[in-house]
Enzyme design. Structure first.
Site, PDB file in Angstrom:
ATOM      1  N   LEU A   1     -11.138  -0.564   3.889  1.00 43.96           N
ATOM      2  CA  LEU A   1     -10.795  -0.342   2.498  1.00 43.96           C
ATOM      3  C   LEU A   1      -9.574   0.558   2.550  1.00 43.96           C
ATOM      4  CD1 LEU A   1     -11.777  -1.019  -0.351  1.00 43.96           C
ATOM      5  CD2 LEU A   1     -13.223   1.001  -0.272  1.00 43.96           C
ATOM      6  N   ASP A   2      -8.461   0.101   2.009  1.00 44.13           N
ATOM      7  CA  ASP A   2      -7.213   0.853   2.103  1.00 44.13           C
ATOM      8  C   ASP A   2      -7.372   2.286   1.632  1.00 44.13           C
ATOM      9  OD1 ASP A   2      -5.782  -1.365   3.032  1.00 44.13           O
ATOM     10  OD2 ASP A   2      -5.322  -2.031   1.003  1.00 44.13           O
ATOM     11  N   ARG A   3      -6.523   3.151   2.156  1.00 48.40           N
ATOM     12  CA  ARG A   3      -6.561   4.571   1.804  1.00 48.40           C
ATOM     13  C   ARG A   3      -6.428   4.789   0.294  1.00 48.40           C
ATOM     14  NH1 ARG A   3      -2.108   8.681   2.504  1.00 48.40           N
ATOM     15  NH2 ARG A   3      -3.175  10.682   2.430  1.00 48.40           N
TER      16      ARG A   3
END
Length: 181
Positions: A43-45
């Site tokens: 899950l992207d930052r």
């Protein structure tokens, strides 16, 4: 060996989906004290919400592998108010640089009951925002963001609500729940 388990983590904005970082940014280690679990997917930052971790290698592979087609639902705050054509285009699939996306389940939703984000999403008085629920079975890099941008409604906030049958229901942002496998 530890018994097989699953950790359901409600990942805050700006936290990396890994346990180490050489740049001093917040990671999973700052929130999760369960040994030997690893993220099943990423899950992207700059995205928030459900991250599934497990100590079961087969399950991790199944959840993370694109061919498994595990469905994921995202609550997406977008710039503007997508019309029927934009929503229908997202649902049919859109052409991205890496090819056509698979059909998605897309619907407009009321703002979901979520936590405040820090820093907050940018606010512009002249441009309204709205929320979509988007369910996909692929997991291309930044796919939902690229899809909404393609139809003219850039993503402002992205919260993964569901992976497979697990959701963030009852898990506060920054908290996790351990469930037996």
């Amino acid at each position: 060996m530890a018994s097989p388990c699953i950790v359901l983590f409600n990942k805050p904005f700006q936290v990396l989906s890994q346990f180490t970082d050489g740049e001093g940014r917040q990671t999973l280690k700052d929130f999760i004290d369960v040994p030997d679990v690893y993220a099943a997917g990423r899950l992207d930052r700059d995205s928030e919400g459900l991250l599934v971790l497990t100590n079961d290698g087969k399950l991790q592979h199944k959840l993370a592998h694109p061919e498994a087609k595990t469905s994921k639902t995202y609550w997406v705050q977008v710039e503007g108010e997508p019309n029927y054509a934009a929503v229908n285009s997202l649902a049919r699939g859109v052409e991205l640089k890496d090819g056509m996306t698979l059909p998605a389940k897309v619907k407009r939703i009321d703002p979901p009951p979520v936590w405040d984000r820090y820093p907050p999403v940018r606010f512009r008085q002249s441009i309204p925002t709205s929320w979509l629920s988007i369910t996909i079975t692929e997991g291309r890099n930044r796919q939902v963001r690229r899809m909404t941008a393609k139809v003219g409604h850039p993503t402002l906030r992205l919260i993964r609500y569901r992976v497979g049958s697990w959701t963030i229901d009852g898990i506060d942002n920054g908290q996790y729940l351990t469930v037996p496998l």
